[in-house]
Write a protein that holds these residues in place. Structure first.
Motif, mmCIF file in Angstrom:
data_model
loop_
_atom_site.group_PDB
_atom_site.id
_atom_site.type_symbol
_atom_site.label_atom_id
_atom_site.label_comp_id
_atom_site.label_asym_id
_atom_site.label_seq_id
_atom_site.Cartn_x
_atom_site.Cartn_y
_atom_site.Cartn_z
ATOM 1 N N LEU A 73 -20.780 23.069 -7.119
ATOM 2 C CA LEU A 73 -20.455 22.110 -6.272
ATOM 3 C C LEU A 73 -20.428 20.695 -6.855
ATOM 4 C CD1 LEU A 73 -19.838 22.098 -3.053
ATOM 5 C CD2 LEU A 73 -22.524 21.536 -2.437
ATOM 6 N N LYS B 288 -21.069 16.918 -3.077
ATOM 7 C CA LYS B 288 -20.129 17.022 -2.031
ATOM 8 C C LYS B 288 -20.097 18.383 -1.387
ATOM 9 C CE LYS B 288 -17.073 14.443 -5.169
ATOM 10 N NZ LYS B 288 -15.722 14.220 -6.107
ATOM 11 N N GLU C 298 -17.289 20.508 0.598
ATOM 12 C CA GLU C 298 -16.263 21.428 -0.235
ATOM 13 C C GLU C 298 -17.109 22.707 -0.178
ATOM 14 O OE1 GLU C 298 -15.731 19.707 -3.953
ATOM 15 O OE2 GLU C 298 -14.836 17.860 -3.134
ATOM 16 N N GLY D 156 -17.807 26.336 0.227
ATOM 17 C CA GLY D 156 -17.068 27.580 0.803
ATOM 18 C C GLY D 156 -17.632 28.556 1.468
ATOM 19 N N ASP E 198 -10.689 18.832 -11.728
ATOM 20 C CA ASP E 198 -10.942 19.383 -10.335
ATOM 21 C C ASP E 198 -11.608 18.821 -9.385
ATOM 22 O OD1 ASP E 198 -13.013 20.101 -11.421
ATOM 23 O OD2 ASP E 198 -12.591 22.233 -11.255
#
Length: 472
Positions: free
Chosen positions: A223, A231, A234, A236, A438
């Protein structure tokens, strides 16, 4: 009948085997044998030699011969002699490597200075206060403290921790939700066995912890982190997220208030679990520490802590503050008998906390660490103003930002200065390759453990660090 050397009044010193052979006077032969014993490492630096009268009696040679040999070897620097301390092998004499083994260069040995993070200075351990607590704890300990242990930990310590964490970290709990463990690694193993599945972890963190989780069958996904911490937007499809909210390890940013609320909302909406590693939550220097994320939702957050940074990692004492639904499962995972944390040390820590000694020690160490960090910042401002210290003023380490592409060279240069220090990339998650873009932060840097060196060695460590840094 001649007196046996075993019964001789002169043979009262330590035994010392020497082969007196070869040409030359007895003094020369003895000096040669002593030099060879030192060179080979058989007589280590600091070894005390027998009194010359004793050695003379053992070898069957004149006292003056041994006395003269000792005196000449002292003059040559092989030995030292001090009133009341006897004759010893000099500290600076280095032995020759045994035959068949290559001698290790001095620079490849133990570093002269250590700025590796994670270890408080052992000399700062509060021995007197800890001993006083140990005496009280043992004096007042009930008989069952010396029987089979409760896998939850001693009730005295759980009660002390519940009160302390509520007062200092804003934690909302009761003693029945506190489970004692032997540290963060033990806590992670237990949580991995209970929770399982796939976890999100910060893209920078301890490789040891990631390896431990992998051994327990937990796959970790990185992460991204920035100056505001992880963050969490983000996140999942994972079962749990492991965070260091008070002081992101190792990059140094605290988890922003909005992200603290967001990760709790994520846990509520998905049924996920937040694991809060509060590894140095008491040590913030620019302001009062922010409370634990656990206080936002005690049913969705597990708080883990230990005394490894505040007291010593050798105590092997830590804790988990658990949601009620997980207590039985964690206790079952521990097993019926507590095998990791000594009951007497748990009782000692309980007294150390309730007596106020722990608060006093933490305040003292807070001042010490703040002074150390200030010295680091001042040294950089004077000698390497282009190198920035990132993160908040907290904890036992700091990250020094380096120009891109220089980290490995600086770590190597530090080693040549006799300094042990680690690069920031050593802590990067392996699934964050350096050639992708990314959103992950891939800065170069050094992780400097400013709490590690002893007081007398800190100035030298900073000097070695500054010499290793790249020019502007």
């Amino acid at each position: 009948m001649a007196e046996s050397w075993v019964n001789s009044a002169e043979s009262l010193g330590a035994d010392l085997h020497l082969e007196l052979s070869g040409a030359g006077s007895r003094r020369a032969v003895l000096m040669r044998a002593l030099r060879e014993a030192v060179r080979s490492g058989r007589l280590a630096p600091g070894t005390r030699l027998p009194p010359y009268r004793s050695l003379a009696a053992d070898l069957g040679i004149a006292r003056n011969t041994v006395a003269d040999a000792y005196a000449e070897l002292v003059a040559e620097g092989w030995l030292t002699a001090r009133q009341g301390s006897g004759t010893r092998v000099a500290q600076q004499v280095a032995p020759v490597a045994p035959v068949g083994r290559q001698r290790t260069p001095a620079r490849a040995g133990r570093p002269a200075y250590d700025l590796v993070q994670g270890r408080p200075d052992p000399a700062a351990f509060p021995r007197g206060a800890w001993l006083a607590s140990a005496r009280r704890a043992l004096t007042l300990a009930p008989h069952d403290a010396f029987g089979p242990g409760d896998p939850r930990g001693r009730a005295e310590l759980r009660e002390a921790l519940a009160e302390y964490l509520a007062r200092v970290r804003g934690v909302r709990t009761v003693p029945d939700r506190v489970v004692v463990c032997s540290g963060a690694a033990h806590a992670l193993r237990l949580m991995a066995s209970v929770v399982g599945g796939r976890w999100a972890v910060e893209s920078y963190g301890l490789p040891f912890h990631r390896g431990l989780l992998a051994d327990e069958g937990v796959r970790t996904v990185p992460l991204a982190v920035d100056e505001h911490g992880a963050k969490v937007g983000e996140l999942g499809k994972v079962r749990a997220v492991l965070l260091t909210p008070a002081h992101q390890f190792p990059t140094g940013g605290p988890l922003h208030a909005e992200r603290r609320a967001a990760v709790v909302d994520w846990a509520r909406s998905t049924g996920g679990l937040v694991l809060e590693d509060d590894y140095d939550g008491e040590f913030r220097y620019d302001r009062q520490p922010v409370g634990a994320v656990q206080s936002l939702d005690p049913d969705r957050v597990v708080l883990m802590g230990s005394v490894s940074k505040s007291l010593s990692p050798t105590l092997r004492l830590g804790w988990m503050v658990l949601p009620e639904r997980l207590v039985d499962d964690v206790v079952a995972a521990k097993g019926e008998r507590e095998q990791h944390s000594s009951a007497t040390e748990q009782l000692t820590l309980a007294d150390f906390i309730t007596s106020g000694a722990y608060d006093r020690h933490v305040r003292r160490m807070r001042r010490r660490h703040r002074r150390r960090r200030d010295q680091l910042v001042a040294a950089l401002a004077e000698r390497a103003p282009h190198v920035r210290v990132s993160g908040i003023a907290a904890g036992l380490h700091a990250v020094l930002e380096l120009p891109p592409g220089t980290e490995r060279a600086v770590v190597k240069a530090a080693a040549w200065q006799g300094l042990a220090v680690e690069g920031l990339s050593d802590y990067r998650h392996p699934d964050v390759p350096a050639d992708r873009h990314d959103g992950h932060d891939r800065r170069d840097g050094l992780v400097v453990g400013y709490a590690t060196p002893p007081e007398h060695g800190y100035a030298g460590a900073l000097d070695a660090l500054c010499r290793a840094l790249p020019p502007e």
